[in-house]
Design a protein around this motif. Structure first.
Motif, PDB file in Angstrom:
ATOM      1  N   ASP A  17      26.612  37.412  44.340  1.00 24.57           N
ATOM      2  CA  ASP A  17      26.952  37.648  42.935  1.00 24.57           C
ATOM      3  C   ASP A  17      27.967  36.650  42.394  1.00 24.57           C
ATOM      4  O   ASP A  17      28.134  36.520  41.190  1.00 24.57           O
ATOM      5  CB  ASP A  17      27.424  39.083  42.716  1.00 24.57           C
ATOM      6  CG  ASP A  17      28.700  39.426  43.473  1.00 24.57           C
ATOM      7  OD1 ASP A  17      29.115  38.644  44.363  1.00 24.57           O
ATOM      8  OD2 ASP A  17      29.282  40.480  43.195  1.00 24.57           O
ATOM      9  N   GLY A  18      28.617  35.896  43.279  1.00 28.56           N
ATOM     10  CA  GLY A  18      29.551  34.874  42.814  1.00 28.56           C
ATOM     11  C   GLY A  18      28.861  33.794  41.993  1.00 28.56           C
ATOM     12  O   GLY A  18      29.472  33.186  41.121  1.00 28.56           O
ATOM     13  N   PHE A  30      27.362  33.078  34.165  1.00 27.87           N
ATOM     14  CA  PHE A  30      26.248  32.163  34.393  1.00 27.87           C
ATOM     15  C   PHE A  30      24.941  32.939  34.346  1.00 27.87           C
ATOM     16  O   PHE A  30      23.997  32.544  33.687  1.00 27.87           O
ATOM     17  CB  PHE A  30      26.412  31.437  35.738  1.00 27.87           C
ATOM     18  CG  PHE A  30      25.433  30.328  35.940  1.00 27.87           C
ATOM     19  CD1 PHE A  30      25.547  29.142  35.241  1.00 27.87           C
ATOM     20  CD2 PHE A  30      24.390  30.478  36.831  1.00 27.87           C
ATOM     21  CE1 PHE A  30      24.632  28.108  35.423  1.00 27.87           C
ATOM     22  CE2 PHE A  30      23.472  29.451  37.024  1.00 27.87           C
ATOM     23  CZ  PHE A  30      23.596  28.263  36.319  1.00 27.87           C
ATOM     24  N   GLY A  31      24.871  34.057  35.026  1.00 26.70           N
ATOM     25  CA  GLY A  31      23.750  34.989  34.904  1.00 26.70           C
ATOM     26  C   GLY A  31      22.495  34.617  35.680  1.00 26.70           C
ATOM     27  O   GLY A  31      22.276  33.473  36.061  1.00 26.70           O
ATOM     28  N   LEU A  32      21.672  35.622  35.891  1.00 27.04           N
ATOM     29  CA  LEU A  32      20.430  35.456  36.640  1.00 27.04           C
ATOM     30  C   LEU A  32      19.409  34.604  35.882  1.00 27.04           C
ATOM     31  O   LEU A  32      18.646  33.856  36.490  1.00 27.04           O
ATOM     32  CB  LEU A  32      19.834  36.826  36.989  1.00 27.04           C
ATOM     33  CG  LEU A  32      18.669  36.823  37.962  1.00 27.04           C
ATOM     34  CD1 LEU A  32      19.011  36.112  39.262  1.00 27.04           C
ATOM     35  CD2 LEU A  32      18.220  38.246  38.241  1.00 27.04           C
ATOM     36  N   ASN A  33      19.410  34.684  34.553  1.00 31.31           N
ATOM     37  CA  ASN A  33      18.469  33.865  33.769  1.00 31.31           C
ATOM     38  C   ASN A  33      18.703  32.380  33.994  1.00 31.31           C
ATOM     39  O   ASN A  33      17.747  31.612  34.135  1.00 31.31           O
ATOM     40  CB  ASN A  33      18.550  34.186  32.279  1.00 31.31           C
ATOM     41  CG  ASN A  33      17.870  35.486  31.927  1.00 31.31           C
ATOM     42  OD1 ASN A  33      17.030  35.980  32.661  1.00 31.31           O
ATOM     43  ND2 ASN A  33      18.257  36.051  30.799  1.00 31.31           N
ATOM     44  N   ARG A  34      19.965  31.945  34.037  1.00 37.09           N
ATOM     45  CA  ARG A  34      20.248  30.528  34.269  1.00 37.09           C
ATOM     46  C   ARG A  34      19.864  30.130  35.691  1.00 37.09           C
ATOM     47  O   ARG A  34      19.380  29.017  35.920  1.00 37.09           O
ATOM     48  CB  ARG A  34      21.719  30.223  33.987  1.00 37.09           C
ATOM     49  CG  ARG A  34      22.043  30.192  32.509  1.00 37.09           C
ATOM     50  CD  ARG A  34      23.494  29.742  32.274  1.00 37.09           C
ATOM     51  NE  ARG A  34      23.795  29.699  30.862  1.00 37.09           N
ATOM     52  CZ  ARG A  34      24.269  30.723  30.159  1.00 37.09           C
ATOM     53  NH1 ARG A  34      24.495  31.887  30.728  1.00 37.09           N
ATOM     54  NH2 ARG A  34      24.524  30.594  28.871  1.00 37.09           N
ATOM     55  N   PRO A  66      38.695  28.643  37.071  1.00 38.78           N
ATOM     56  CA  PRO A  66      38.883  28.948  38.485  1.00 38.78           C
ATOM     57  C   PRO A  66      37.792  29.896  39.016  1.00 38.78           C
ATOM     58  O   PRO A  66      37.402  30.848  38.341  1.00 38.78           O
ATOM     59  CB  PRO A  66      40.257  29.624  38.539  1.00 38.78           C
ATOM     60  CG  PRO A  66      40.955  29.146  37.306  1.00 38.78           C
ATOM     61  CD  PRO A  66      39.889  28.951  36.281  1.00 38.78           C
ATOM     62  N   GLN A  67      37.340  29.607  40.210  1.00 43.76           N
ATOM     63  CA  GLN A  67      36.311  30.422  40.854  1.00 43.76           C
ATOM     64  C   GLN A  67      36.933  31.750  41.272  1.00 43.76           C
ATOM     65  O   GLN A  67      37.946  31.791  41.961  1.00 43.76           O
ATOM     66  CB  GLN A  67      35.788  29.662  42.072  1.00 43.76           C
ATOM     67  CG  GLN A  67      34.648  30.308  42.775  1.00 43.76           C
ATOM     68  CD  GLN A  67      34.140  29.425  43.924  1.00 43.76           C
ATOM     69  OE1 GLN A  67      34.222  28.211  43.857  1.00 43.76           O
ATOM     70  NE2 GLN A  67      33.645  30.061  44.964  1.00 43.76           N
ATOM     71  N   ALA A  68      36.327  32.870  40.869  1.00 42.20           N
ATOM     72  CA  ALA A  68      36.875  34.197  41.148  1.00 42.20           C
ATOM     73  C   ALA A  68      36.242  34.847  42.378  1.00 42.20           C
ATOM     74  O   ALA A  68      36.730  35.850  42.863  1.00 42.20           O
ATOM     75  CB  ALA A  68      36.692  35.103  39.936  1.00 42.20           C
ATOM     76  N   ASP A  69      35.140  34.287  42.874  1.00 46.74           N
ATOM     77  CA  ASP A  69      34.408  34.909  43.979  1.00 46.74           C
ATOM     78  C   ASP A  69      33.722  33.807  44.776  1.00 46.74           C
ATOM     79  O   ASP A  69      33.540  32.697  44.281  1.00 46.74           O
ATOM     80  CB  ASP A  69      33.365  35.884  43.401  1.00 46.74           C
ATOM     81  CG  ASP A  69      32.851  36.901  44.407  1.00 46.74           C
ATOM     82  OD1 ASP A  69      33.244  36.843  45.588  1.00 46.74           O
ATOM     83  OD2 ASP A  69      32.048  37.747  44.011  1.00 46.74           O
TER      84      ASP A  69
END
Length: 86
Positions: A17-18, A30-34, A66-69
């Motif tokens: 999910d990151g 960003f999402g699954l569609n992208r 910043p990357q959260a995951d």
């Protein structure tokens, strides 16, 4: 248990999910569609190229946020026809 038949040239995508929850400065995901669009756009490329394209698009989308995951992605391409049951 769900069985999905696979055929030569099919791509199997495994992501955490990151990747889908990577955020832009605006707060958008960003999402699954992208992710799906990236695979469709790159489907004729090598698996390595698809992975690099996905991570490049995520990086551009987040634009320094910043990357959260953690972000993990694996792609598999079916290269041979399935064996027939005996």
């Amino acid at each position: 248990c769900t069985v999905v038949p696979l055929h030569p040239a099919d791509i199997v995508m495994l992501i955490t999910d990151g990747v889908t929850e990577a955020r832009a400065v605006t707060g958008d995901y960003f999402g699954l569609n992208r992710v799906t669009n990236t695979i469709v756009d790159s489907s004729g490329d090598t698996i390595d190229s698809i992975l690099k394209t996905l991570m490049t698009r995520v990086e551009r989308f987040t634009d320094g946020t910043p990357q959260a995951d953690d972000m993990t992605a694996a792609f598999l391409r079916v290269t041979t026809p399935p064996r027939q049951p005996r």
